[in-house]
Structures are given as structure tokens and as C-alpha cells.
Design a protein around this motif. Structure first.
Motif, PDB file in Angstrom:
ATOM      1  N   VAL A 102     -36.659   1.918  41.442  1.00  0.00           N
ATOM      2  CA  VAL A 102     -36.003   2.404  42.660  1.00  0.00           C
ATOM      3  C   VAL A 102     -36.974   3.261  43.467  1.00  0.00           C
ATOM      4  O   VAL A 102     -37.079   3.128  44.689  1.00  0.00           O
ATOM      5  CB  VAL A 102     -34.726   3.200  42.301  1.00  0.00           C
ATOM      6  N   ALA A 103     -37.710   4.132  42.760  1.00  0.00           N
ATOM      7  CA  ALA A 103     -38.665   5.003  43.457  1.00  0.00           C
ATOM      8  C   ALA A 103     -39.688   4.171  44.219  1.00  0.00           C
ATOM      9  O   ALA A 103     -40.046   4.501  45.359  1.00  0.00           O
ATOM     10  CB  ALA A 103     -39.370   5.909  42.442  1.00  0.00           C
ATOM     11  N   ALA A 104     -40.153   3.085  43.611  1.00  0.00           N
ATOM     12  CA  ALA A 104     -41.147   2.244  44.276  1.00  0.00           C
ATOM     13  C   ALA A 104     -40.533   1.478  45.444  1.00  0.00           C
ATOM     14  O   ALA A 104     -41.076   1.446  46.544  1.00  0.00           O
ATOM     15  CB  ALA A 104     -41.751   1.275  43.263  1.00  0.00           C
ATOM     16  N   VAL A 105     -39.365   0.905  45.199  1.00  0.00           N
ATOM     17  CA  VAL A 105     -38.760   0.028  46.214  1.00  0.00           C
ATOM     18  C   VAL A 105     -38.302   0.819  47.432  1.00  0.00           C
ATOM     19  O   VAL A 105     -38.465   0.373  48.571  1.00  0.00           O
ATOM     20  CB  VAL A 105     -37.582  -0.745  45.585  1.00  0.00           C
ATOM     21  N   LEU A 106     -37.765   2.009  47.221  1.00  0.00           N
ATOM     22  CA  LEU A 106     -37.232   2.756  48.353  1.00  0.00           C
ATOM     23  C   LEU A 106     -38.333   3.171  49.325  1.00  0.00           C
ATOM     24  O   LEU A 106     -38.065   3.592  50.438  1.00  0.00           O
ATOM     25  CB  LEU A 106     -36.454   3.991  47.877  1.00  0.00           C
TER      26      LEU A 106
END
Lengths: 558, 174
Positions: A352-356
Motif C-alpha cells: 500500500v505504501a508503494a502503490v499510494l
């Protein structure tokens, strides 16, 4: 007493037109009204009282009251109240004022009632056949009680064709669906395209209508239906299973044991976990980001395994019976489930941290497929679609069932209203689901999981149940009946409302953004109405027209 | 920072390593509660028909060939492996096996047929296999599901208690 307050408001306004009102609980209200005021009452509730439209239900009540019955269901989300407005329509002249003018979201529901039960809605904005197949004879209504479950109408006309609307001037027609590699179910969108811009569309669906409701009210019994309900949807089956059981329980005033409620909550949240991970993966797949698609599915897999361990199957848990559940969680499973959740959380957080922060995905999804607050209200949009538009609704909090009133969780909202916001909402809801399961595992007390029901269920009672599926609210309506089966069971899956919002979402945007803006619905090009064959020996080509192809197909069938 | 995101995503992928199994050469073992193809044990079955009455897909037929022989047939076509038959069986004669590779061109591979020798109840004249669970099931008359067309026949909803015991033998069709 919110229900009483709302009833008083209605009584002040419509007084004598309200024939009867039932308040079986604080959070349920059944109002029987005169047919003549149905449009005014719905306008008042939808407009002035700001209710959310859920669904309309038609039932053939002739063997019992001599009339047809139509129910318009509304929800008051902040007040935690579900309201059903019931109208009896005379059997000899089954006509009722349409509410589609004042409640646009009722468009499909009224057409479905017209098809299945045969109640005409006067003044409907778009009175086209919706559910029945094209060749089905007019005036034959399968959900009427005098129509047998296995009856095939004699004058079914195989060759009667569907009449599409005329496209607007200057637009080209581009067919999307009914079949497409990324499409799980057939649905046909006939797009009106001007250059690269989509200007409108006509939807044609219900190609896999299976008549489950008819089977339920004529063949199956109360405890057979949960297993069938589960097969309504391939991804959120448990939701329908639980929603049906709760609707019957609410009609018959049965309270399942607390442990059963905890188990239902745990399984529903397990289902939400797998569904959200699947959807985020698929959404990425549609925009061409297959790396995340693969990783989502990898992270999701242990959830499927633990579900299989608890219930005996990866997806069809076969969880509920009336008054309880069928499988318990042993202490070993509890430990293992905790470990799975810990691992899932640890793996999902960096994703999630990467995608956001991933600009590529944002560029592809921001401002695409926008449904704002007004559209949500108008079309009755629900679930992550509504929450992504800043509409703060969630049945788990607003209409608590199972043990959602005993666990703490946040309702994730976002304000973009676009595909990106939906990705954000669903990606973040994963963490809330994990927290809910952990709390349930902590609080669960040993005890029975199935209520011993000795008496027959009462007859003619109404039950409503809303369950927050991963995609939105799944609403079930049950009228209990004779012979150990319901008289009427109506299922409204979340997509039923969300699909109606699609035409507005895709209007005036690029054709290439069509697939992702439909998100989980994603139809695509495939239905071409011509086919070219090449004779390999001579190299001669022949172009088949639609008429020739249809003729060929029908000749083979005969 | 998109480059940073891409790097993070790469790390996620690299950390995962290889996760696939060499299926079908090596299958993942199924858990204890797994609901595979149901298996009917003729030695344990008492012919009560509880599984047939509770099957949501109507996949189990019961046919009384004569007073002494009851046939129980499992069709295995649209069975959803829900496991209700195993749940309700009072004799634990139905088990949900761990078989999941059930694709076949010959449906007979999956179908099962049990022929039970029944004795006659002195009280109601019905056939049963001792020890009986018939009292609990309360359904009267013989069963004649349509074996030729593999269809469940919807039948009498009359109960034994409310009816005179003497002319209990007549068959009621709905």
C-alpha cells in the motif's frame, strides 16, 4: 425511538393514507399506504427526509390477500433505520404510479417488477424490458404464484430480437461485451462514441438470470436456501448466505447464539479481505500493472487457505443455517488465523505504501469514472463507490448486524469519487478488516453455535437485512410462508445499484478509460456483429452479416 | 516519487520469491474439514432418506423398489459439496471425502447407488432398517423419485402422527 419519529413525520404529512404501520424493532419500520400516495410518500422520504433508496420488491400476494404487493425500501443511515413502504395493488388492475421520476435509482427495480410480477408502473421514465429474455412472451410473469417453477412458456419466440435505442446523432456505436476475457459474467454495453469520447450507452444484461428466487419460494426449504444464496455471487457468497439467514431470523424473531454471531463476523471479514485483495489486483491488471496483480493474489492466498481450513472450502463456506452457523473455530485455528493476519498485515503495508505514491497508477486512475455525492444519491450507489465519493455510509456501522456493534473500526472514506479513490478506500479497508477479526477472536466466548429451533417459523412475517459486502450493501427481503419455505425472497446485490451508476460514470470520457472506470465490472469490445471467413485454399473471403450468422446458429440448433 | 515507488514494488516482488507448486505433480494437502466428493457407506446407511430430504441441490433420490428394497441414488451432477447430507446423517454414513479432482467424461464415475434391504414395521407397515430413525423423520408412504429421468419427486407433506395409522400405505402425489 427513531422509527416512531419517522412514522409520526409521515403521519403528519399523509395522515389517513397510512393504513397500518408495524414497528417490530427500533431499527425497522413497515408502513402500509394507499396506492394513490405512493409517489408522494417516496418523494417526501427520498427528498425531504433524505432517505437512501435501497430497492423495490414486487410480490404476488394474491393467494393470501387477493392483491399484488409492492414494497419500496429506504434506509436512514445516520439514524440506523430501515423502512419498507408497502402498497397493495388490486389483482384485476395491477397498476401503480412509478416512482422512477422522483427516485431515479428505482428505474431497474420497477422494470424488474413489471417483468417478473406483472405490475405496470405508470409514468415510468424508460419502460423497457429488463430481466426476461427477448423471446419471452408478453403477459407471462414467472414470479406469479400460478406460474410453475419448471414451466416453459409455449409461445417462446426464439427469433424475436432485442430492439436497441437509436444512438444520438453524430455518434458511432461500439459494442462492449457480452463476452470478454476479463469479464466474469456477460453484460453488454452499447456505447455511443463520438471520436474517442463516450457520450452515452445502453445497458443490456440479465443474461445469466437463474431464477433462484423462484426456486426458493416453490421448491427449496428454509435451510436449503443458504447454500443456494451463497452461489448468487462467486466472490461475496458468504454475504448473501448471512444476509438471507438474518432476514429470516429478523422476520421470525430468532436470535442466534453469540458465538454464531462472532463466527459470522469473522467469516464475513475473511471474505472482505480476500475480495479487496482480489479487486485491487484486478484493477491493477486492467490498467496493465500486472506486477501488483500477481503480488495481491500471492498475499491473498493464505486467506483462502485459512478459510478452507475453517469452513471446508476456499470460497463457498456453507456457513449459515437459520439460527446459527455450521462450523466452529478451534483454538488451533484461532492461533493460525492470527498468524495469517499478522503476515498479511506485514505484507500488505509495504504494498500500500508503494502503490499510494505510484504516479503511474495515479495518472491512469485519477479523475476517471467519477461519481460524485449527487450521483451516489441519485443512483443509490453504495459501498466503496459511495465511500470514495465522501458519502459516509457503511452498513456495518449504520445497520449493525452480527457483532459489528461490539467491535471498533473506522469507516474509510475518500473525496475524489474517481477510480483512484476507490483503490485507496479498498486498500485501506483491508487493515480495518484485520482489526475486526482480531477483536472478534479476543472477545469470542465458548458456547453453542446453532440454535435448536423446534417450532415452525411464523407465517406471513416480513424481514429485512442489510449486510455490507466488499462491494457495497447487499440487501435481502423475506416474507415467511407455508411449507417450510419463504413466500417471497428478494435479493439485491450491490452491483444492482452500482451498475446503474455506470452510464453517468463513463459519460464524456475517453473510450480507453472505459474498462478501468467500470472497475470490477470491466466489459470490453468483443461482440462484433460481423465475422469474416477466409477459404485457405482459394483465399476467397466472405463477410457474414448479423442476419446470416443468426440464421446459421438457428439452423444448427434445429 | 514514482521511482522510489517502483523500487519498493520491486523489493516486494523479490522478497516473495517463488510461491507456485508443481501441480498436478505435487498437490497441496487439503485440510481436515475439506468438503470434497461425498461418499455413501452402504453398511452404515439405514435408508432414512434424511440426506435426500435436506439436499439443497436435490441430488439424492430415494426409490422403494418393493416393500423390502429401498434404492438410494446419488446423482453427482449439480452437487455443490455443501456437506448438508453428511451433517444430517444420523448414522454418519455420509462422509465428505478429500477428493477434489472430480472432472470426468463419464458421470458414472461419480454417481453412487445403494440398495438397502429393509424390514417391515409392525406398526405402520413401512420398511425400515434397524435401528430405525424413521420416527424422527415422520414422512409417510413410500418414495418414488423419478429414477429414469433423475428427478426428485415432490411428495406428501403429511405427517404420521396426525394421520390414522391403518390406511397409511397409500401413496400421495403432489
Amino acid at each position: 425511538m427513531v422509527a416512531r419519529d419517522k412514522l409520526n413525520l409521515l403521519k403528519d404529512k399523509f395522515g389517513p393514507a397510512i393504513l397500518r404501520a408495524d414497528l417490530p424493532a427500533d431499527d425497522r419500520l413497515f408502513v402500509y399506504i394507499e396506492p394513490v400516495v405512493v409517489r408522494d410518500v417516496c418523494r417526501y422520504m427520498f427528498g425531504d427526509m433524505d432517505a437512501r433508496y435501497i430497492i423495490s420488491i414486487g410480490a404476488d400476494d394474491r393467494p393470501f390477500s387477493g392483491k399484488f404487493m409492492v414494497a419500496h425500501n429506504f434506509a436512514f443511515d445516520p439514524e440506523k433505520l430501515l423502512v419498507s413502504v408497502l402498497v397493495h395493488v388490486p389483482a384485476d388492475n395491477p397498476k401503480l404510479d412509478s416512482i422512477s421520476g422522483v427516485v431515479p435509482a428505482a428505474n431497474w427495480a420497477e422494470r424488474e417488477i413489471r417483468d417478473m410480477v406483472g405490475v405496470e408502473f405508470e409514468g415510468h421514465c424508460y419502460p423497457k424490458r429488463l430481466v426476461l429474455p427477448d423471446g419471452w412472451p408478453d403477459g407471462v410473469h414467472p414470479l406469479r404464484k400460478d406460474f410453475a417453477w419448471n414451466e416453459v412458456p409455449k409461445d417462446f419466440d426464439d427469433e424475436r430480437e432485442f430492439k436497441f435505442d437509436e444512438p444520438p446523432a453524430g455518434c458511432t456505436v461500439v459494442p462492449f461485451g457480452p463476452f470478454h476475457p476479463t469479464l466474469d459474467e456477460p453484460a453488454h454495453f452499447r456505447l455511443y462514441v463520438e471520436g474517442e469520447m463516450v457520450r452515452g450507452c445502453e445497458y443490456r444484461g440479465f443474461m445469466v438470470h437463474r431464477g433462484i428466487e423462484k426456486l426458493a419460494e416453490s421448491v427449496l426449504t428454509y435451510n436449503d436456501i443458504p447454500m443456494m444464496a451463497e452461489r448468487i455471487c462467486g466472490i461475496c457468497g458468504c454475504v448473501h448466505n448471512v444476509a438471507y439467514a438474518q432476514a429470516v431470523e429478523s422476520a421470525a424473531a430468532i436470535k442466534p447464539p453469540p458465538r454464531a454471531e462472532y463466527l459470522r463476523t469473522v467469516m464475513l471479514e475473511i471474505e472482505r479481505l480476500h475480495s479487496h485483495l482480489l479487486w485491487v489486483g484486478l484493477a491493477c491488471h486492467i490498467v496493465g500493472f500486472d506486477t501488483l496483480f500477481m503480488q495481491s493474489f500471492r498475499i491473498r492466498e493464505p486467506i483462502m487457505w485459512i478459510a478452507e481450513k475453517i469452513s471446508g472450502n476456499r470460497k463457498t463456506y456453507g456457513l449459515c443455517l437459520i439460527g446459527g452457523v455450521r462450523c466452529d473455530i478451534t483454538p488451533e485455528m484461532r492461533t493460525e488465523l492470527r498468524a495469517v493476519l499478522d503476515k498479511l498485515e506485514a505484507e500488505w503495508r509495504p504494498v500500500v505504501a508503494a502503490v499510494l505514491k505510484d504516479k503511474n497508477i495515479q495518472k491512469r486512475t485519477r479523475g476517471i469514472g467519477v461519481a460524485d455525492k449527487a450521483a451516489c444519491k441519485r443512483s443509490g450507489l453504495i459501498g466503496p463507490v459511495a465511500r470514495a465519493a465522501g458519502v459516509d455510509i457503511d452498513c456495518r456501522r449504520d445497520h449493525p448486524y452480527a457483532v459489528y456493534d461490539r467491535v471498533r473500526f473506522n469507516v474509510i472514506t475518500d473525496d475524489g469519487g474517481d477510480v483512484w479513490s476507490r483503490v485507496v478506500v479498498r486498500a485501506k479497508e483491508v487493515f480495518e478488516a484485520i482489526e475486526i477479526i482480531r477483536q472478534c477472536l479476543d472477545k469470542m466466548e465458548p458456547g453453542p453455535i446453532q440454535l435448536d429451533i423446534k417450532d415452525e417459523l411464523p407465517i406471513g412475517r416480513l424481514g429485512l437485512s442489510s449486510v455490507e459486502a466488499p462491494r457495497g450493501e447487499s440487501h435481502h427481503f423475506v416474507i415467511t410462508g407455508e411449507n417450510n419455505r419463504p413466500r417471497r425472497w428478494r435479493v439485491r446485490a450491490p452491483t444492482y445499484q452500482n451498475l446503474q451508476g455506470v452510464p453517468a460514470m463513463i459519460k464524456d470520457q475517453q473510450l480507453a478509460d472505459m474498462t478501468i472506470s467500470l472497475g470490477s465490472i470491466d466489459p470490453c469490445f468483443s461482440c462484433t456483429d460481423r465475422l469474416e471467413t477466409i477459404d485457405l485454399k482459394s483465399g476467397a473471403t466472405k463477410v457474414w452479416t448479423q442476419e446470416e450468422l443468426l440464421k446459421l446458429v438457428r439452423a444448427k440448433k434445429a | 516519487m514514482s521511482v522510489l515507488s517502483k523500487l519498493k514494488e520491486t523489493i516486494v516482488c523479490l522478497k516473495a520469491g517463488r510461491v507456485t507448486l508443481p501441480y498436478p505433480a505435487q498437490a497441496r494437502p487439503v485440510p481436515e474439514r475439506f468438503r470434497g466428493r461425498p461418499i455413501f457407506d452402504a453398511a452404515k446407511c439405514t435408508g432414512c432418506g434424511g440426506c435426500a430430504n435436506n439436499c439443497p441441490a436435490r441430488e439424492i433420490l430415494v426409490f422403494d423398489v418393493c416393500q423390502e428394497v429401498r434404492v438410494l441414488q446419488y446423482l453427482g451432477r449439480r452437487c455443490t459439496y455443501c456437506g448438508r447430507c453428511a451433517d444430517v446423517c444420523p448414522e454418519k454414513a455420509v462422509t465428505m471425502s478429500h477428493e477434489f479432482e472430480n472432472a470426468t467424461n463419464a458421470i458414472g464415475d461419480i454417481q453412487q447407488r445403494i440398495e438397502l434391504f429393509m424390514s417391515t414395521c409392525q406398526r405402520c407397515g413401512r420398511c425400515f432398517k434397524e435401528p430405525t430413525t424413521l420416527d424422527q423423520l415422520k414422512m409417510k408412504g413410500y418414495r418414488f423419485d423419478d429414477v429414469a429421468h433423475e428427478r426428485w419427486v415432490f411428495r406428501s407433506k403429511a405427517y404420521l402422527e396426525s394421520e390414522p395409522v391403518v390406511d397409511d400405505i397409500k401413496i400421495e402425489w403432489d
